[in-house]
Write a protein that holds these residues in place. Sequence first.
Motif, PDB file in Angstrom:
ATOM      1  N   ILE A 295       0.854  -1.183   0.000  1.00  0.00           N
ATOM      2  CA  ILE A 295       0.000   0.000   0.000  1.00  0.00           C
ATOM      3  C   ILE A 295       0.892   1.236   0.000  1.00  0.00           C
ATOM      4  O   ILE A 295       1.934   1.269   0.653  1.00  0.00           O
ATOM      5  N   ILE A 296       0.467   2.269  -0.734  1.00  0.00           N
ATOM      6  CA  ILE A 296       1.248   3.485  -0.893  1.00  0.00           C
ATOM      7  C   ILE A 296       0.837   4.507   0.164  1.00  0.00           C
ATOM      8  O   ILE A 296      -0.351   4.796   0.342  1.00  0.00           O
ATOM      9  N   LEU A 297       1.826   5.058   0.829  1.00  0.00           N
ATOM     10  CA  LEU A 297       1.634   6.192   1.730  1.00  0.00           C
ATOM     11  C   LEU A 297       2.281   7.415   1.100  1.00  0.00           C
ATOM     12  O   LEU A 297       3.354   7.319   0.509  1.00  0.00           O
ATOM     13  N   ASP A 298       1.631   8.547   1.210  1.00  0.00           N
ATOM     14  CA  ASP A 298       2.145   9.770   0.592  1.00  0.00           C
ATOM     15  C   ASP A 298       2.080  10.909   1.602  1.00  0.00           C
ATOM     16  O   ASP A 298       0.989  11.301   2.056  1.00  0.00           O
ATOM     17  N   ALA A 299       3.250  11.449   1.939  1.00  0.00           N
ATOM     18  CA  ALA A 299       3.310  12.507   2.942  1.00  0.00           C
ATOM     19  C   ALA A 299       2.758  13.831   2.429  1.00  0.00           C
ATOM     20  O   ALA A 299       2.353  14.686   3.222  1.00  0.00           O
ATOM     21  N   LYS A 300       2.738  14.022   1.113  1.00  0.00           N
ATOM     22  CA  LYS A 300       2.274  15.284   0.539  1.00  0.00           C
ATOM     23  C   LYS A 300       0.781  15.269   0.250  1.00  0.00           C
ATOM     24  O   LYS A 300       0.091  16.283   0.412  1.00  0.00           O
ATOM     25  N   LEU A 301       0.246  14.128  -0.182  1.00  0.00           N
ATOM     26  CA  LEU A 301      -1.146  14.054  -0.624  1.00  0.00           C
ATOM     27  C   LEU A 301      -2.100  13.570   0.460  1.00  0.00           C
ATOM     28  O   LEU A 301      -3.313  13.498   0.226  1.00  0.00           O
ATOM     29  N   GLY A 302      -1.570  13.194   1.631  1.00  0.00           N
ATOM     30  CA  GLY A 302      -2.434  12.706   2.698  1.00  0.00           C
ATOM     31  C   GLY A 302      -3.490  13.727   3.101  1.00  0.00           C
ATOM     32  O   GLY A 302      -3.210  14.918   3.249  1.00  0.00           O
ATOM     33  N   LEU A 303      -4.731  13.250   3.298  1.00  0.00           N
ATOM     34  CA  LEU A 303      -5.832  14.133   3.677  1.00  0.00           C
ATOM     35  C   LEU A 303      -5.942  14.224   5.197  1.00  0.00           C
ATOM     36  O   LEU A 303      -5.583  13.291   5.919  1.00  0.00           O
ATOM     37  N   ASP A 304      -6.469  15.338   5.655  1.00  0.00           N
ATOM     38  CA  ASP A 304      -6.695  15.529   7.082  1.00  0.00           C
ATOM     39  C   ASP A 304      -7.980  14.828   7.499  1.00  0.00           C
ATOM     40  O   ASP A 304      -9.023  14.975   6.835  1.00  0.00           O
ATOM     41  N   ILE A 305      -7.908  14.052   8.580  1.00  0.00           N
ATOM     42  CA  ILE A 305      -9.077  13.367   9.112  1.00  0.00           C
ATOM     43  C   ILE A 305      -9.168  13.675  10.602  1.00  0.00           C
ATOM     44  O   ILE A 305      -8.222  14.161  11.215  1.00  0.00           O
ATOM     45  N   ARG A 306     -10.311  13.346  11.188  1.00  0.00           N
ATOM     46  CA  ARG A 306     -10.488  13.534  12.627  1.00  0.00           C
ATOM     47  C   ARG A 306      -9.996  12.299  13.362  1.00  0.00           C
ATOM     48  O   ARG A 306     -10.469  11.190  13.117  1.00  0.00           O
ATOM     49  N   ASN A 335      -9.438  17.912 -17.213  1.00  0.00           N
ATOM     50  CA  ASN A 335     -10.234  18.956 -16.570  1.00  0.00           C
ATOM     51  C   ASN A 335     -10.626  18.618 -15.136  1.00  0.00           C
ATOM     52  O   ASN A 335     -11.494  19.274 -14.563  1.00  0.00           O
ATOM     53  N   LEU A 336     -10.020  17.600 -14.561  1.00  0.00           N
ATOM     54  CA  LEU A 336     -10.325  17.219 -13.183  1.00  0.00           C
ATOM     55  C   LEU A 336      -9.366  17.914 -12.232  1.00  0.00           C
ATOM     56  O   LEU A 336      -8.230  18.209 -12.575  1.00  0.00           O
ATOM     57  N   GLU A 337      -9.825  18.163 -11.020  1.00  0.00           N
ATOM     58  CA  GLU A 337      -9.022  18.899 -10.045  1.00  0.00           C
ATOM     59  C   GLU A 337      -8.690  18.085  -8.807  1.00  0.00           C
ATOM     60  O   GLU A 337      -7.654  18.294  -8.192  1.00  0.00           O
ATOM     61  N   LEU A 338      -9.553  17.140  -8.407  1.00  0.00           N
ATOM     62  CA  LEU A 338      -9.325  16.398  -7.172  1.00  0.00           C
ATOM     63  C   LEU A 338      -9.964  15.020  -7.257  1.00  0.00           C
ATOM     64  O   LEU A 338     -11.139  14.895  -7.598  1.00  0.00           O
ATOM     65  N   ILE A 339      -9.169  13.988  -6.965  1.00  0.00           N
ATOM     66  CA  ILE A 339      -9.665  12.611  -6.883  1.00  0.00           C
ATOM     67  C   ILE A 339      -9.187  12.041  -5.552  1.00  0.00           C
ATOM     68  O   ILE A 339      -7.986  12.041  -5.265  1.00  0.00           O
ATOM     69  N   ASN A 340     -10.126  11.562  -4.747  1.00  0.00           N
ATOM     70  CA  ASN A 340      -9.793  11.015  -3.439  1.00  0.00           C
ATOM     71  C   ASN A 340      -9.813   9.495  -3.465  1.00  0.00           C
ATOM     72  O   ASN A 340     -10.651   8.885  -4.146  1.00  0.00           O
ATOM     73  N   GLY A 341      -8.901   8.899  -2.739  1.00  0.00           N
ATOM     74  CA  GLY A 341      -8.838   7.446  -2.632  1.00  0.00           C
ATOM     75  C   GLY A 341      -8.183   7.038  -1.330  1.00  0.00           C
ATOM     76  O   GLY A 341      -7.747   7.882  -0.538  1.00  0.00           O
ATOM     77  N   ALA A 342      -8.087   5.721  -1.103  1.00  0.00           N
ATOM     78  CA  ALA A 342      -7.500   5.227   0.151  1.00  0.00           C
ATOM     79  C   ALA A 342      -6.817   3.898  -0.101  1.00  0.00           C
ATOM     80  O   ALA A 342      -7.258   3.101  -0.942  1.00  0.00           O
ATOM     81  N   SER A 343      -5.742   3.660   0.629  1.00  0.00           N
ATOM     82  CA  SER A 343      -4.959   2.412   0.554  1.00  0.00           C
ATOM     83  C   SER A 343      -4.724   2.009  -0.901  1.00  0.00           C
ATOM     84  O   SER A 343      -5.021   0.887  -1.312  1.00  0.00           O
ATOM     85  N   VAL A 344      -4.175   2.920  -1.671  1.00  0.00           N
ATOM     86  CA  VAL A 344      -3.970   2.692  -3.105  1.00  0.00           C
ATOM     87  C   VAL A 344      -2.753   1.802  -3.326  1.00  0.00           C
ATOM     88  O   VAL A 344      -1.876   1.688  -2.465  1.00  0.00           O
TER      89      VAL A 344
END
Length: 614
Positions: A295-306, A335-344
């Motif tokens: 699984i890929i971890l990314d320090a720059k693209l990680g999203l903020d969660i609670r 023309n896309l700006e944001l795509i969210n995913g998890a455990s890619v």
Amino acid sequence: MSRISAIASLTLLAFLFVGLVIVNNQLFGQFRVDLTENQVYSLSEGSKAVLKEIDEPVTLHFFFSDTTSKGMTSLRNYADRVKSLLKEFAQTANGKIVLKVIDPEPFSEAEDQANRFGLTAASVGAIGESVYLGLAGTNAFDDQFIIGFFDPQKEQFLEYEIAKLIYQLSDPEPVKIALITDLPVSGGQNPMTGEYTDSMVFFEQLSQLYNVELLSGSTTTIPDNTDVVMLAHAKNISSGLSYAIDQFAMNNGRVVAFVDPHYESDPVAMMGALEPNRSSMELLSSWGVKLSDNIILDAKLGLDIRAPSGGIVMHPGILGFTAEQLDRKEVTTANLELINGASVGALSLTEGTELTLQPLLSTSENAVEIEALSYLQQPSPDDLQRQMGETFASYIVAAKVTGKANSAFTEAPSALEQTHVSNTNALKLVVVADADILADRYWVQQSHFFGQPVYTPFANNGDFITNLVENMAGSNALISIRSRGSFVRPFTTVNDLELIAERRFREQEERLQQQLQQTEEKLAQLQTQQEQTGAVVISEEQQNAIDEFVQQRVEIRKKLREVRYELERDIDALGNFLKFINIAAAPVVLVCLLYLAARMLRRRAGKHWVEDEL
């Protein structure tokens, strides 16, 4: 006599010029030479192949408000660009395309026709006049498709949009998708809560646009006339269905696969799975596509969660892919700006394969791989961040895969009486190494309006899924069309002149600005002192100081204007030179050449007359 002869020569040259123009338009109008760097005025091979597939004539109605758009230079230039490309399509189609150029003037029948087609009217000007710049296409079966408004910002995909509309008119059959999945896409009961859930939003989207047929993993065949096979976290695929998918791909079928090293949006996985919730990859692996178990971890693209503690923390395994990580030259992602995913996961090709991998979606350069089990055992974002280490790289998460591939089977099952295709030279496959992209919680927010659920997207996941299917559902030629260059070229010489001028005069301008600021500060200080003392009459010395500072301010501002004039003088000189070349020099050269040609013809005629007399 010589004057009469000169007038006659010029008259003859004028008639000759007009005659040559007429002959050129009638005989050589179809021959063109495109000297632009990216061949922006020529059709690509994909567009030409789309035109060859037209069986029945189609009619294109190009609406442009030529009358209303007076003074809108940039828009009119782009409209000319669109019209020129449409003429190129019509000319290459050899009579199978009828192009009608229409100016929908306000309150006219043409404007009513544009409204009936559903074209977009852009409001401009102080009184809100409507400007049309759209295309409507019809065919012999009364099918109708439109491009509501040609957006100049999407110029690089202009050819693709027109070719797609023509393809839709020539092949109006609805797109049929075979969806193979283990996800509860049509809704069902949540095994953890017992509550019934609605259909997944991506499935509802596709069902509204296309004819979608759900297939279970135990199915052994693919429905006839299927355009696209879509695998969405398929885990248990029967051998019969695997063979059907394989042969579909070997026979130039299109496959879109969402596979995942760990699909964590499953309710059971969200409660804490003991092993990765992995998609089936055997079929893709046999073709030459490899999905890492990690699984890929990314320090720059990680999203903020609670966090469980209530605070906000960055999760390196839940990623938000921005425009920087998308292929801006590909029609599906441009023309896309944001795509969210998890455990890619990470995609690559196996050694020795003859396939080609075209990345659509990639991580940043600050990504690492960790084992899926380690990811499951470290649910805390802080723990995952500590596991990242200091060695980073970029990984491909989604890609188009094309080229030569071998079948995963050596022969057809004995129960099937069909010809086995052992390989293909044109595999058409899109692989996305994440199925959580499909989950509602990563891209839509649900609310209720009068008891009905309303979904508001906050990411482009749905657009990404739809674009992939739409692109793959087109013809082979349409799939091959990518972005083209822009017909608006930068003025590199002007830019270079600006840089040189700025380096030459910027220091002087800054010094003058500083002097002006100091002078104004001293002048303000004197005026403040006068106000504080309340003096009605100031001394001669104070008045002289004020006058001196005022004069300095005037002189400094004058020098600033001169410096700024110097900044633009070289550019203006270049512009004037170009105007002279275009307006005066070229006609002068042409007249001189014609005059020399006339003199040579007259001299030769005189020589022949003397010889005849002798």
